[in-house]
Design an enzyme around this catalytic site. Structure first.
Site, PDB file in Angstrom:
ATOM      1  N   LYS A 184      18.502  14.849 -70.744  1.00  0.00           N
ATOM      2  CA  LYS A 184      18.292  13.813 -71.752  1.00  0.00           C
ATOM      3  C   LYS A 184      17.173  14.225 -72.721  1.00  0.00           C
ATOM      4  O   LYS A 184      17.320  15.215 -73.391  1.00  0.00           O
ATOM      5  CB  LYS A 184      18.030  12.487 -71.054  1.00  0.00           C
ATOM      6  CG  LYS A 184      18.980  12.210 -69.855  1.00  0.00           C
ATOM      7  CD  LYS A 184      20.429  11.978 -70.228  1.00  0.00           C
ATOM      8  CE  LYS A 184      21.384  11.991 -69.046  1.00  0.00           C
ATOM      9  NZ  LYS A 184      21.055  11.098 -67.941  1.00  0.00           N
ATOM     10  N   ARG A 232      17.240  32.231 -56.586  1.00  0.00           N
ATOM     11  CA  ARG A 232      17.437  30.889 -56.028  1.00  0.00           C
ATOM     12  C   ARG A 232      16.079  30.318 -55.604  1.00  0.00           C
ATOM     13  O   ARG A 232      15.778  29.152 -55.809  1.00  0.00           O
ATOM     14  CB  ARG A 232      18.399  30.896 -54.826  1.00  0.00           C
ATOM     15  CG  ARG A 232      18.337  29.558 -54.082  1.00  0.00           C
ATOM     16  CD  ARG A 232      19.482  29.248 -53.138  1.00  0.00           C
ATOM     17  NE  ARG A 232      20.010  30.366 -52.412  1.00  0.00           N
ATOM     18  CZ  ARG A 232      19.428  30.941 -51.347  1.00  0.00           C
ATOM     19  NH1 ARG A 232      18.266  30.489 -50.887  1.00  0.00           N
ATOM     20  NH2 ARG A 232      19.995  31.971 -50.755  1.00  0.00           N
ATOM     21  N   TYR A 281      20.600   3.575 -62.345  1.00  0.00           N
ATOM     22  CA  TYR A 281      21.582   4.489 -62.947  1.00  0.00           C
ATOM     23  C   TYR A 281      22.821   4.575 -62.049  1.00  0.00           C
ATOM     24  O   TYR A 281      22.695   4.721 -60.821  1.00  0.00           O
ATOM     25  CB  TYR A 281      20.929   5.865 -63.118  1.00  0.00           C
ATOM     26  CG  TYR A 281      21.874   6.929 -63.624  1.00  0.00           C
ATOM     27  CD1 TYR A 281      22.316   6.907 -64.940  1.00  0.00           C
ATOM     28  CD2 TYR A 281      22.321   7.939 -62.793  1.00  0.00           C
ATOM     29  CE1 TYR A 281      23.195   7.870 -65.408  1.00  0.00           C
ATOM     30  CE2 TYR A 281      23.190   8.916 -63.259  1.00  0.00           C
ATOM     31  CZ  TYR A 281      23.628   8.867 -64.560  1.00  0.00           C
ATOM     32  OH  TYR A 281      24.487   9.824 -65.019  1.00  0.00           O
ATOM     33  N   ASP A 329      11.916   7.357 -61.733  1.00  0.00           N
ATOM     34  CA  ASP A 329      12.825   8.102 -62.611  1.00  0.00           C
ATOM     35  C   ASP A 329      12.352   7.860 -64.039  1.00  0.00           C
ATOM     36  O   ASP A 329      12.481   6.757 -64.567  1.00  0.00           O
ATOM     37  CB  ASP A 329      14.260   7.598 -62.392  1.00  0.00           C
ATOM     38  CG  ASP A 329      15.286   8.410 -63.187  1.00  0.00           C
ATOM     39  OD1 ASP A 329      14.927   8.935 -64.261  1.00  0.00           O
ATOM     40  OD2 ASP A 329      16.442   8.502 -62.738  1.00  0.00           O
TER      41      ASP A 329
END
Ligand code: PLP
Length: 385
Positions: free
Chosen positions: A199, A50, A102, A174
């Site tokens: 993406k 983690r 978005y 972004d």
């Protein structure tokens, strides 16, 4: 790789032939959740996945180099990356976000602002007067998405950086729609860069992931701390696949944007279409800024059909090569209908204010033959005409 100057080489080869155990050319995938201590009280470089993991760290290193950052945190999704950046805020802090951001980002910002985690104002960032007025109220974080989703509006990152500096705010960009191959926000003044690696970076529609790249080491350390505390770091297997995707990022996106330009030019000629939004078209209002701040116009575009929702239904049903699906940036061409899909969570009123009409379709151009894509669009348009 001290002699490497070109990011294409970093994308293709970062970490290649670096395996000290067996000389593996492709860097190994370390799925292990934990790592043995050398001896009592003495951990090795890695303890627990983690917190940190060799495969994920290689992806972070690659993205940090490609974006020109001081370091990166790899998250389990693009939304986790957005949320991680919001961990830097305190109650009362002001966030300025694009009014057409978005859909998922809009939903998260609004939900957290409603719980008083911070204050939010949505601003049309192309309108410099509106932007200056918003900044005058004070700001801690300015979020930019350029080109924007789905209208492909282009925002001048350098100008936003001046606004951020005057307010003492962090500038967050972004960069999902272009990837570092086509735009490098840190060089233009951004403090943080966000990606949905789902993406273009992974590029094969088989991973959901995200990343935050920071320009300075203090932010890297703070973001790493938060990512470990709240447990949003990405899975090693996803990092492995994303690294594999990045090795072909440059040639993929170069070819995809060539086809996108041809598709945009084709659609612009068709009577069934009211308007095409593609920054590569000289008629696009953001064309000049895009030409200046981007290394290419990208492979995303949107267009508005004349017949509204009814025409959209018939057009989409007639497509055979394009697939109707959410997401973008993969090797396959997709269309999405923002009003009923990606931006449904925004609500009708906010959609109308942002200019997202019912006739609007968004396209992500893939690697298929240009002739097949144009023929598909042509016959679907003819069928609704
Ligand atoms: C997809 C996307 C996100 C969210 O990323 P996920 O990986 O789906 O969580 C954020 N910003 C933009 C611009 C996106 O396209």
């Amino acid at each position: 790789m001290a002699m490497i100057k070109d990011n294409r080489t970093i994308a293709a080869a970062n970490g290649i032939a670096s395996d000290s155990a067996f000389g593996a050319v492709t860097p190994p995938l370390y799925l292990s959740s934990n790592f043995a201590f050398r001896e009592f009280g003495q951990a090795q470089e890695y303890e627990y996945s983690r917190t940190s993991n060799p495969t994920r760290d290689l992806l972070a290193d690659t993205l940090s180099k490609l974006e020109g950052g001081a370091g990166a945190v790899i998250t389990s999704s693009g939304m986790a990356a957005v949320n991680l950046v919001l961990c830097l805020l305190r109650p009362g802090d002001k966030v300025i976000a694009p009014h057409d951001c978005y859909g998922g980002t809009y939903r998260l910002l609004s939900a957290l602002a409603n719980k008083r985690h911070f204050e939010i104002s949505y601003v049309d960032q192309q309108d410099d007067t509106a932007m200056a007025a918003a900044v005058e109220q004070g700001a801690s974080l300015i979020l930019v998405e350029t080109p924007s989703n789905p209208l492909m509006r282009v925002v001048d990152i350098g100008k936003m950086s001046q606004h951020a500096k005057s307010a003492g705010a962090r500038l967050v960009v972004d960069n999902t729609f272009l990837s570092p191959a086509l735009q490098q926000p840190i060089a233009l003044g951004a403090d943080l860069v966000i990606h949905s690696t789902t993406k273009y970076l992974n590029g094969h529609s088989d991973v959901v992931g995200g990343a935050v790249i920071a320009a300075n080491t203090n932010d890297v350390a703070e973001l790493r701390g938060w990512a470990n505390m709240i447990g949003v770091t990405g899975a090693p297997f996803d990092s492995y696949l994303t690294l594999r995707g990045i090795r072909s990022l440059y040639p993929r996106i170069e070819r995809q944007q060539e086809t996108a330009m041809a598709v945009a030019a084709f659609l612009s000629q068709r009577p069934e279409i009211r308007v095409v939004h593609y920054p590569g078209l000289p008629s696009h209002p953001g064309h000049e800024i895009a030409a200046r701040q981007q290394n290419g116009f990208g492979a995303m575009l949107s267009f508005e059909l004349n017949g509204g929702l009814e025409a959209v239904g018939r057009f989409v049903a007639a497509l055979k090569v394009f697939t109707l699906a959410e997401s973008l940036g993969g090797v396959e061409s997709l269309v999405a209908h923002p009003a009923t899909m990606t931006h449904v969570g925004m609500g009708e009123e906010a959609r109308r204010a942002a200019g997202i009409s019912d006739g609007l379709l968004r396209a992500s151009i893939g690697l298929e033959a240009r002739t097949d894509l144009l023929a598909d669009l042509s016959s679907a348009l003819t069928s609704i005409g």
